[in-house]
Scaffold this motif. Structure first.
Motif, PDB file in Angstrom:
ATOM      1  N   TYR A  89      -5.789   8.528   3.799  1.00 28.93           N
ATOM      2  CA  TYR A  89      -7.131   8.694   3.786  1.00 28.93           C
ATOM      3  C   TYR A  89      -7.488   7.954   3.681  1.00 28.93           C
ATOM      4  O   TYR A  89      -6.983   6.842   1.942  1.00 28.93           O
ATOM      5  CB  TYR A  89      -7.888   9.817   4.419  1.00 28.93           C
ATOM      6  CG  TYR A  89      -8.116  10.783   5.096  1.00 28.93           C
ATOM      7  CD1 TYR A  89      -8.136  10.275   6.694  1.00 28.93           C
ATOM      8  CD2 TYR A  89      -7.465  12.196   4.687  1.00 28.93           C
ATOM      9  CE1 TYR A  89      -8.584  11.853   7.054  1.00 28.93           C
ATOM     10  CE2 TYR A  89      -6.911  12.984   5.317  1.00 28.93           C
ATOM     11  CZ  TYR A  89      -7.776  12.869   6.947  1.00 28.93           C
ATOM     12  OH  TYR A  89      -7.239  14.028   7.246  1.00 28.93           O
ATOM     13  N   ALA A  90      -8.350   6.232   3.509  1.00 32.37           N
ATOM     14  CA  ALA A  90      -8.546   5.425   3.458  1.00 32.37           C
ATOM     15  C   ALA A  90      -9.988   5.295   2.302  1.00 32.37           C
ATOM     16  O   ALA A  90      -9.598   4.589   0.898  1.00 32.37           O
ATOM     17  CB  ALA A  90      -9.269   3.889   4.600  1.00 32.37           C
ATOM     18  N   ASP A  91     -10.371   6.623   2.753  1.00 29.58           N
ATOM     19  CA  ASP A  91     -11.768   6.804   1.442  1.00 29.58           C
ATOM     20  C   ASP A  91     -11.355   7.544   0.503  1.00 29.58           C
ATOM     21  O   ASP A  91     -11.708   8.135  -0.185  1.00 29.58           O
ATOM     22  CB  ASP A  91     -12.586   7.301   2.271  1.00 29.58           C
ATOM     23  CG  ASP A  91     -12.969   7.666   3.273  1.00 29.58           C
ATOM     24  OD1 ASP A  91     -11.047   8.499   3.287  1.00 29.58           O
ATOM     25  OD2 ASP A  91     -13.352   8.551   3.664  1.00 29.58           O
ATOM     26  N   GLU A  92      -9.687   8.057   0.262  1.00 32.69           N
ATOM     27  CA  GLU A  92      -9.502   8.696  -0.819  1.00 32.69           C
ATOM     28  C   GLU A  92      -8.851   8.449  -1.931  1.00 32.69           C
ATOM     29  O   GLU A  92      -8.220   7.052  -2.151  1.00 32.69           O
ATOM     30  CB  GLU A  92      -8.224  10.029  -0.045  1.00 32.69           C
ATOM     31  CG  GLU A  92      -8.977  10.803   1.102  1.00 32.69           C
ATOM     32  CD  GLU A  92     -10.260  12.125   0.589  1.00 32.69           C
ATOM     33  OE1 GLU A  92     -10.449  11.505  -1.062  1.00 32.69           O
ATOM     34  OE2 GLU A  92     -11.184  12.042   0.941  1.00 32.69           O
ATOM     35  N   VAL A  93      -8.776   8.801  -2.444  1.00 36.92           N
ATOM     36  CA  VAL A  93      -7.643   8.712  -4.207  1.00 36.92           C
ATOM     37  C   VAL A  93      -6.350   9.743  -4.585  1.00 36.92           C
ATOM     38  O   VAL A  93      -6.313  10.274  -5.516  1.00 36.92           O
ATOM     39  CB  VAL A  93      -8.586   8.377  -5.523  1.00 36.92           C
ATOM     40  CG1 VAL A  93      -8.331   7.967  -6.341  1.00 36.92           C
ATOM     41  CG2 VAL A  93      -9.844   7.614  -4.846  1.00 36.92           C
ATOM     42  N   PRO A  94      -5.650   9.133  -4.036  1.00 35.34           N
ATOM     43  CA  PRO A  94      -5.128   7.224  -4.253  1.00 35.34           C
ATOM     44  C   PRO A  94      -5.334   7.736  -2.411  1.00 35.34           C
ATOM     45  O   PRO A  94      -5.629   8.013  -1.601  1.00 35.34           O
ATOM     46  CB  PRO A  94      -3.522   7.183  -4.277  1.00 35.34           C
ATOM     47  CG  PRO A  94      -3.171   8.782  -4.154  1.00 35.34           C
ATOM     48  CD  PRO A  94      -4.252   9.543  -4.155  1.00 35.34           C
ATOM     49  N   THR A  95      -5.461   5.969  -2.041  1.00 35.11           N
ATOM     50  CA  THR A  95      -5.718   5.481  -0.858  1.00 35.11           C
ATOM     51  C   THR A  95      -4.556   5.507   0.050  1.00 35.11           C
ATOM     52  O   THR A  95      -3.326   6.247  -0.390  1.00 35.11           O
ATOM     53  CB  THR A  95      -6.170   4.394  -0.649  1.00 35.11           C
ATOM     54  OG1 THR A  95      -6.499   4.369   0.455  1.00 35.11           O
ATOM     55  CG2 THR A  95      -5.886   3.102  -1.122  1.00 35.11           C
ATOM     56  N   LEU A  96      -4.097   4.956   1.354  1.00 35.11           N
ATOM     57  CA  LEU A  96      -3.344   4.750   2.666  1.00 35.11           C
ATOM     58  C   LEU A  96      -1.839   4.485   2.155  1.00 35.11           C
ATOM     59  O   LEU A  96      -0.690   4.967   1.978  1.00 35.11           O
ATOM     60  CB  LEU A  96      -4.004   4.384   4.420  1.00 35.11           C
ATOM     61  CG  LEU A  96      -4.834   5.198   5.173  1.00 35.11           C
ATOM     62  CD1 LEU A  96      -5.159   4.250   5.573  1.00 35.11           C
ATOM     63  CD2 LEU A  96      -4.026   6.179   5.179  1.00 35.11           C
TER      64      LEU A  96
END
Length: 618
Positions: A182-189
């Motif tokens: 997901y775009a708002d996770e760590v890491p991102t997409l």
């Protein structure tokens, strides 16, 4: 009289101004545990049918259709559309991608289930489920009750088990694992490595007394001004109890080999430690990785660890280990076993990866781009290999999001909490190749501040991205983050991305920051066994030429140059690398190929490191 940063952090911890890792139990290796590794049942659930109803609302806890509940029907008329049996099993720890051919590219939800028995030893004890890592989101249930949820694919976590919930026989444990990006996770997409899903590290049931030692830190006091450690070096640290005792508690710290025992009495839940070591203490270093058995006791609880004592400091343009200049002969490593195309998680895996690094002549490894298995950092301790440990703040994270920053800080916290007693780790890294902007710099500066609050004894850095100068012969590493890091580290691929390797012949490097300078990545791709002239991309000869030119350039580095970690130890899987002849889903920048064979470039770096070792001896 000025207080040290370490002392200020302790005071803030005690007053609650800084919140320490609240629930992570450390030093699992030396706890009373039951391993839950082995075969687990699984259900593949790409639509998350076992979690949401047909209106996409989360199912209630007692809903019989929820996959955290048993799939056994109460009678022959009962409707059940899920179940766990031996037809579908998977190994834990381990990623799912390499275990089943149909899972190679799978990103989504898989439910894991295991039944176990456990006889409680004492009615007053506490019980926890500990996970070394689950990629990425884990929802954990025991006997139909949710214990909690964790996000972060490479850091440990644990949940307390209510004693009344834990049964002597037939405990029904379920973990919903979701590795979607997901775009708002760590890491991102967007990352340049394979998104291995699953319960990828050990699972343990931990039993501890009602009041127990949740965490402790025992390290040498941070030096100042390039000082060599005294004949009787001073230890600073702390012990964290699970909760504040109702009466005064005596904490004992002993190092049997040094015939040293110190006691501290307090009513606080976090107890600061300060004492001097005897004159015969041997400092940890790559040449002599001495570890001491340190025993911590509090009431009925006792734990121990093997700890090395050393200091690390960035002093002016130098990097000082135990007060002496250090040159890091490094290599970057991914947590992957290429010949099996899987995540690394065993003791043998750590031995392979660190053994290959030692063959290269390394005294340092950069564990990229996420915290690696604890077996790696513990083995690095015993082998005398210095470590750069990093969280996956990678490329274009959503730097403007407070929620994303909170997730990054949580992973930073878990990384440091797990490994803050590892002598091998000298650098905490808060990210890799993040694009320069004011918003990004604020985000990264916040992580650096957090890292220093959690551990002031080590260096904090990040792998900076280089924008090559229009000037013919000068590249200046001038990322504004350089003012906040202890070590100015940068990734450069001069001759691979833009131009050819001979561009190195006229290029020089510098930084406006009066700090040590480190090349955190450099490399070129080569398909093992493909031989051609040195101008042919992806040939072993091109990669060999690249490193020859790099080595010659390194001889012109400024006097603050303190080492490098080329990219990368071994070829690794990446969906971004799709040349049908030379890559086929592999990043080919390894000095070893995916079968463990050395490429020609390996020997260029090995010879360079041999020469640097000879210079150190002189």
């Amino acid at each position: 009289m000025k207080r040290s940063i370490f002392t200020l952090v302790l005071l803030l911890l005690l007053t609650g101004s800084i919140k320490a890792q609240d629930n992570l139990i450390t030093n699992i290796k030396h706890r009373k545990t039951l391993s839950l590794n082995g075969k687990w049942h699984y259900i593949v659930d790409p639509y998350e049918t076992g979690f949401y109803d047909y209106r996409y609302k989360e199912l209630k806890e007692d809903n019989g259709d929820a996959y955290w509940n048993t799939g056994i029907p109460a009678n022959k008329t009962a409707k059940k559309e899920h179940g766990y049996n031996d037809k579908y099993t998977i190994e834990v720890p381990g990623d799912w991608n390499h275990q089943k051919p149909e899972f190679v590219f799978y990103e989504g939800t898989i439910w894991y289930q295991k039944t176990f028995d456990y006889k409680k030893q004492d009615s007053g004890n506490k019980y926890y489920l500990y996970f070394g890592a689950v990629n990425y989101r884990a929802d954990v249930y025991l006997n139909g009750k949710k214990l909690g949820m964790h996000k972060g694919g490479f850091t440990p976590f644990n949940f307390e088990l209510p004693a009344a919930l834990l049964k002597d026989t037939g405990n029904f444990l379920v973990v919903k694992v979701d590795n979607k990006r997901y775009a708002d996770e760590v890491p991102t997409l967007n990352t340049d490595w394979w998104n291995y899903g699953g319960i990828t590290r050990d699972v343990e049931l931990v039993e501890v007394p009602n009041t127990f030692i949740r965490d402790f830190m025992v390290q040498l006091k941070k030096p100042h001004g390039g000082a060599i450690p005294a004949k009787q070096p001073e230890v600073e640290g702390w012990v964290k109890l699970d909760h504040q005792p109702s009466s005064a508690q005596t904490i004992s710290v002993s190092i049997p080999e040094l015939k040293l025992t110190k006691q501290f009495t307090t009513t606080d839940s976090i107890i600061p430690l300060s004492f001097k070591l005897p004159g015969q203490v041997r400092l940890w270093s790559p040449q002599a990785p001495k570890l001491y058995r340190v025993v911590i006791s509090a009431g009925t609880d006792k734990t121990e660890d093997e700890i090395g004592f050393r200091t690390i400091e960035a002093y002016g343009k130098k990097l000082l280990l135990n007060g002496k200049p250090l040159f890091m002969r490094g290599i970057c490593i991914h947590g992957e076993i290429p010949q099996d195309v899987r995540r690394a998680y065993t003791q043998q895996d750590a031995a392979q990866l660190l053994g290959q690094a030692r063959q290269l002549g390394c005294n340092m490894v950069r564990l990229a781009h996420y915290p690696h298995d604890e077996k790696m950092t513990r083995m690095a301790d015993s082998l005398g290999i210095l470590v750069w440990s990093e969280i996956p703040v990678y490329w274009t994270i959503n730097f403007g999001s407070a929620e994303v920053l909170s997730k990054a800080k949580a992973q930073l916290n878990e990384m440091i909490t797990r490994d803050h007693n590892r002598a091998s780790i000298i650098i905490w890294s808060v990210g890799n190749e993040t694009p320069i902007s004011a918003t990004r710099t604020d985000f990264m500066h916040s992580l650096i501040t957090k890292a220093k609050q959690l551990d002031s004894t080590r260096l904090v850095s990040a792998a900076l991205e280089v924008n090559y100068s229009a000037l013919k012969d000068q590249n200046i590493v001038d990322d504004p983050l350089g003012q906040f890091v202890d070590l100015v580290a940068f990734n450069e691929y001069l001759g691979w991305y833009g131009g050819l390797p001979d561009k190195c012949r006229t290029t020089n490097w510098s930084t406006p920051y009066n700090k040590p300078l480190f090349i955190s990545e450099t490399g070129a791709g080569a398909k093992a066994g493909f031989h051609a002239d040195s101008l042919s991309r992806f040939s072993e000869e091109f990669q060999e030429w690249y490193f020859k030119e790099q080595v010659d350039m390194l001889k012109r580095m400024p006097d603050n140059f303190v080492g490098l970690s080329p990219w990368v130890l071994a070829d690794f899987r990446s969906p971004k690398r799709n040349n049908p002849v030379y890559q086929e889903g592999w990043n080919r920048k390894g000095l070893y190929d995916d079968k463990g064979n050395k490429k020609k470039a390996f020997y260029i770096m090995q010879n360079y490191y041999k020469q640097k070792t000879k210079e150190e001896v002189k």
